[in-house]
Scaffold this motif. Structure first.
Motif, PDB file in Angstrom:
ATOM      1  N   ILE A   3       0.839  -1.203   0.000  1.00 20.09           N
ATOM      2  CA  ILE A   3       0.000   0.000   0.000  1.00 20.09           C
ATOM      3  C   ILE A   3       0.874   1.254   0.000  1.00 20.09           C
ATOM      4  O   ILE A   3       0.562   2.249  -0.653  1.00 20.09           O
ATOM      5  CB  ILE A   3      -0.991  -0.044   1.191  1.00 20.09           C
ATOM      6  CG1 ILE A   3      -2.022  -1.144   0.915  1.00 20.09           C
ATOM      7  CG2 ILE A   3      -1.685   1.303   1.400  1.00 20.09           C
ATOM      8  CD1 ILE A   3      -2.950  -1.459   2.044  1.00 20.09           C
ATOM      9  N   SER A   4       2.007   1.194   0.700  1.00 20.16           N
ATOM     10  CA  SER A   4       2.896   2.371   0.723  1.00 20.16           C
ATOM     11  C   SER A   4       3.351   2.740  -0.694  1.00 20.16           C
ATOM     12  O   SER A   4       3.545   3.913  -1.006  1.00 20.16           O
ATOM     13  CB  SER A   4       4.104   2.088   1.614  1.00 20.16           C
ATOM     14  OG  SER A   4       4.690   0.869   1.251  1.00 20.16           O
ATOM     15  N   GLU A   5       3.485   1.733  -1.564  1.00 17.39           N
ATOM     16  CA  GLU A   5       3.890   2.010  -2.955  1.00 17.39           C
ATOM     17  C   GLU A   5       2.704   2.558  -3.749  1.00 17.39           C
ATOM     18  O   GLU A   5       2.862   3.480  -4.554  1.00 17.39           O
ATOM     19  CB  GLU A   5       4.408   0.726  -3.631  1.00 17.39           C
ATOM     20  CG  GLU A   5       5.722   0.224  -3.055  1.00 17.39           C
ATOM     21  CD  GLU A   5       6.829   1.267  -3.131  1.00 17.39           C
ATOM     22  OE1 GLU A   5       6.978   1.892  -4.195  1.00 17.39           O
ATOM     23  OE2 GLU A   5       7.534   1.480  -2.117  1.00 17.39           O
ATOM     24  N   ILE A   6       1.522   1.972  -3.529  1.00 12.50           N
ATOM     25  CA  ILE A   6       0.340   2.444  -4.278  1.00 12.50           C
ATOM     26  C   ILE A   6       0.114   3.923  -3.974  1.00 12.50           C
ATOM     27  O   ILE A   6      -0.104   4.733  -4.883  1.00 12.50           O
ATOM     28  CB  ILE A   6      -0.934   1.633  -3.921  1.00 12.50           C
ATOM     29  CG1 ILE A   6      -0.718   0.131  -4.128  1.00 12.50           C
ATOM     30  CG2 ILE A   6      -2.124   2.114  -4.757  1.00 12.50           C
ATOM     31  CD1 ILE A   6      -1.882  -0.741  -3.670  1.00 12.50           C
ATOM     32  N   ILE A   7       0.187   4.285  -2.687  1.00 16.25           N
ATOM     33  CA  ILE A   7      -0.106   5.677  -2.299  1.00 16.25           C
ATOM     34  C   ILE A   7       0.892   6.655  -2.918  1.00 16.25           C
ATOM     35  O   ILE A   7       0.563   7.809  -3.145  1.00 16.25           O
ATOM     36  CB  ILE A   7      -0.123   5.864  -0.760  1.00 16.25           C
ATOM     37  CG1 ILE A   7      -1.116   4.904  -0.118  1.00 16.25           C
ATOM     38  CG2 ILE A   7      -0.504   7.286  -0.380  1.00 16.25           C
ATOM     39  CD1 ILE A   7      -1.244   5.058   1.386  1.00 16.25           C
ATOM     40  N   LEU A  13      -8.575   4.512  -3.378  1.00 12.96           N
ATOM     41  CA  LEU A  13      -9.960   4.263  -2.979  1.00 12.96           C
ATOM     42  C   LEU A  13      -9.953   2.895  -2.297  1.00 12.96           C
ATOM     43  O   LEU A  13      -9.447   1.918  -2.867  1.00 12.96           O
ATOM     44  CB  LEU A  13     -10.867   4.221  -4.216  1.00 12.96           C
ATOM     45  CG  LEU A  13     -12.309   3.760  -3.956  1.00 12.96           C
ATOM     46  CD1 LEU A  13     -13.058   4.758  -3.071  1.00 12.96           C
ATOM     47  CD2 LEU A  13     -13.055   3.568  -5.272  1.00 12.96           C
ATOM     48  N   SER A  14     -10.466   2.831  -1.085  1.00 12.65           N
ATOM     49  CA  SER A  14     -10.440   1.541  -0.379  1.00 12.65           C
ATOM     50  C   SER A  14     -11.709   1.351   0.437  1.00 12.65           C
ATOM     51  O   SER A  14     -12.406   2.320   0.763  1.00 12.65           O
ATOM     52  CB  SER A  14      -9.199   1.464   0.519  1.00 12.65           C
ATOM     53  OG  SER A  14      -9.130   2.584   1.363  1.00 12.65           O
ATOM     54  N   PHE A  15     -11.985   0.100   0.746  1.00  8.52           N
ATOM     55  CA  PHE A  15     -13.172  -0.259   1.527  1.00  8.52           C
ATOM     56  C   PHE A  15     -12.750  -1.115   2.715  1.00  8.52           C
ATOM     57  O   PHE A  15     -11.729  -1.800   2.657  1.00  8.52           O
ATOM     58  CB  PHE A  15     -14.148  -1.081   0.674  1.00  8.52           C
ATOM     59  CG  PHE A  15     -14.578  -0.394  -0.592  1.00  8.52           C
ATOM     60  CD1 PHE A  15     -15.281   0.799  -0.550  1.00  8.52           C
ATOM     61  CD2 PHE A  15     -14.270  -0.932  -1.834  1.00  8.52           C
ATOM     62  CE1 PHE A  15     -15.674   1.444  -1.719  1.00  8.52           C
ATOM     63  CE2 PHE A  15     -14.660  -0.306  -3.010  1.00  8.52           C
ATOM     64  CZ  PHE A  15     -15.357   0.890  -2.955  1.00  8.52           C
ATOM     65  N   GLU A  16     -13.572  -1.069   3.760  1.00 10.11           N
ATOM     66  CA  GLU A  16     -13.309  -1.949   4.912  1.00 10.11           C
ATOM     67  C   GLU A  16     -14.464  -2.933   5.071  1.00 10.11           C
ATOM     68  O   GLU A  16     -15.629  -2.543   5.009  1.00 10.11           O
ATOM     69  CB  GLU A  16     -13.158  -1.126   6.192  1.00 10.11           C
ATOM     70  CG  GLU A  16     -12.911  -2.014   7.408  1.00 10.11           C
ATOM     71  CD  GLU A  16     -12.575  -1.207   8.650  1.00 10.11           C
ATOM     72  OE1 GLU A  16     -11.578  -0.452   8.617  1.00 10.11           O
ATOM     73  OE2 GLU A  16     -13.320  -1.331   9.636  1.00 10.11           O
ATOM     74  N   GLY A 263      -6.384   9.785  -0.220  1.00 10.74           N
ATOM     75  CA  GLY A 263      -7.264   8.689  -0.624  1.00 10.74           C
ATOM     76  C   GLY A 263      -8.540   8.766   0.188  1.00 10.74           C
ATOM     77  O   GLY A 263      -8.708   9.688   1.016  1.00 10.74           O
ATOM     78  N   ILE A 264      -9.413   7.804  -0.034  1.00 10.70           N
ATOM     79  CA  ILE A 264     -10.646   7.711   0.754  1.00 10.70           C
ATOM     80  C   ILE A 264     -10.851   6.254   1.135  1.00 10.70           C
ATOM     81  O   ILE A 264     -10.754   5.360   0.287  1.00 10.70           O
ATOM     82  CB  ILE A 264     -11.881   8.191  -0.071  1.00 10.70           C
ATOM     83  CG1 ILE A 264     -11.825   9.697  -0.324  1.00 10.70           C
ATOM     84  CG2 ILE A 264     -13.196   7.822   0.620  1.00 10.70           C
ATOM     85  CD1 ILE A 264     -12.019  10.564   0.912  1.00 10.70           C
ATOM     86  N   HIS A 265     -11.104   6.036   2.433  1.00  8.04           N
ATOM     87  CA  HIS A 265     -11.372   4.685   2.920  1.00  8.04           C
ATOM     88  C   HIS A 265     -12.829   4.679   3.376  1.00  8.04           C
ATOM     89  O   HIS A 265     -13.233   5.513   4.190  1.00  8.04           O
ATOM     90  CB  HIS A 265     -10.431   4.399   4.108  1.00  8.04           C
ATOM     91  CG  HIS A 265     -10.446   2.986   4.582  1.00  8.04           C
ATOM     92  ND1 HIS A 265      -9.983   1.931   3.825  1.00  8.04           N
ATOM     93  CD2 HIS A 265     -10.852   2.436   5.766  1.00  8.04           C
ATOM     94  CE1 HIS A 265     -10.087   0.795   4.513  1.00  8.04           C
ATOM     95  NE2 HIS A 265     -10.618   1.078   5.689  1.00  8.04           N
TER      96      HIS A 265
END
Ligand code: FAD
Length: 292
Positions: A3-7, A13-16, A263-265
């Motif tokens: 995730i550190s690379e994606i950011i 955009l992510s979901f929990e 981003g948005i979680h």
């Protein structure tokens, strides 16, 4: 993918999701929801560990489904508070063997009927982050726009947040909030004391009255008067309440991304329809920002 690379390369955009209390039908439904979420092209999906009494034993299995079957980057939560080192080793090894690269290191909260000494081995999330380092995961941690409920001041809480970064966290996901100014204040103050990691804001749409009571008892997030008024007026009309919750989440999200959030979680309570509704209302903006 880490995730550190994606950011570093894009806004995320992510979901929990959370493990259902019972296996069987509950799990099948969750897997179907994950398949639906894939159509929204999320950068990652996180899966909780024992939160709100959910089944922590399924976290690794669900994370592996997200990663290997749905082929979406998975973020597995782990809580140190209730665990022994050997339990942490077992779950960490299982995640590693399953190809999971990202872990959110947390303390957790003692359940009301807790039958063992809580935080005996891992007093704070930072202790767990340090312990997990040899496994080579990309580590994230939680942070609190309104300050953590046990902490005497926001400043002290920020010092503890910095400790989590020093112990290996490379990104943060916030507690839910309903007034974006708390998030902006957190980011400002965090940068002032030298916290450099991305801080991903998390939004939980308030789509029913039950959730309001839950949120207030679980994390005490402030609900602004204007939102509270709307909720109370339409509490008896679930369809209207849902519209209010979704629209408010859309409003928060648009403001956050316009002001540069990384981003948005979205806390979607395992409900793919909620995610679809939010993303659908910002189709063009999301396409521009998240490529979905
Ligand atoms: P910590 O960072 O340990 O903080 C807990 C308290 O201790 C805070 O008041 C902090 O200021 C203080 N503190 C921290 N470090 C120190 C230190 N070194 N010295 C003194 N004080 C310190 N719960 C679950 O059970 N399962 C989940 O999957 C889960 N997922 C979550 C995801 C997110 C994004 C968030 C925001 C919360 C989640 N929670 C989950 C809830 C979380 O476990 C609780 O909020 C818990 O009360 C604190 O967890 P933490 O990891 O922030 O703990």
């Amino acid at each position: 993918m880490k995730i550190s690379e994606i950011i570093k390369s894009k806004r995320t955009l992510s979901f929990e999701v959370f493990p259902p209390k019972k296996d069987g039908e509950g799990k099948a439904k969750l897997f179907a929801a994950i398949d639906e979420l894939k159509e929204l092209n999320p950068d990652f999906i996180s899966v909780t560990y024992g939160a709100g009494g959910s089944n922590s034993k399924s976290t690794a299995e669900i994370a592996k489904y997200i990663q290997n079957t749905a082929r979406i980057t998975a973020l597995a939560h782990i809580t140190g508070g209730p665990s022994t080192p050997s339990e942490i080793d077992a779950v960490a090894q299982s995640l590693k063997d399953g190809g999971i690269k990202n872990v959110l290191a947390l303390r957790g909260d003692p359940p009301i009927d807790c039958d063992r000494e809580y935080c005996r081995y891992f007093k704070h999330a930072s202790d767990l982050a340090s312990y997990l380092k040899p496994y080579g995961f990309t580590l994230g941690a939680a942070c609190y726009p309104e300050g953590h409920s046990e902490c005497e001041s926001l400043y002290q809480d920020l010092i503890h947040m910095k400790k989590k970064e020093e112990c290996g966290a490379t990104f943060f996901i916030t507690q839910m909030f309903y007034d974006n100014s708390y998030y902006y204040r957190l980011v400002n103050e965090a940068r002032k004391i030298g916290i450099v990691s991305p801080i991903i804001p998390a939004i939980m749409p308030l789509t029913n009255v039950k959730n309001i009571k839950r949120i207030q008892s679980m994390c005490g997030s402030t609900i602004p008067l204007e939102l509270r008024n709307m909720i109370e007026i339409y509490a008896e009309n679930p369809a209207v309440m849902e519209e209010i919750g979704i629209n408010y989440a859309v409003y928060q999200t648009m403001d956050l991304v316009a002001k540069g959030a990384p981003g948005i979680h979205l806390y979607i309570m395992n409900n793919a329809a909620t995610a679809r509704a939010i993303c659908g209302r910002m189709k063009n903006l999301f396409h521009e920002l998240f490529g979905c």
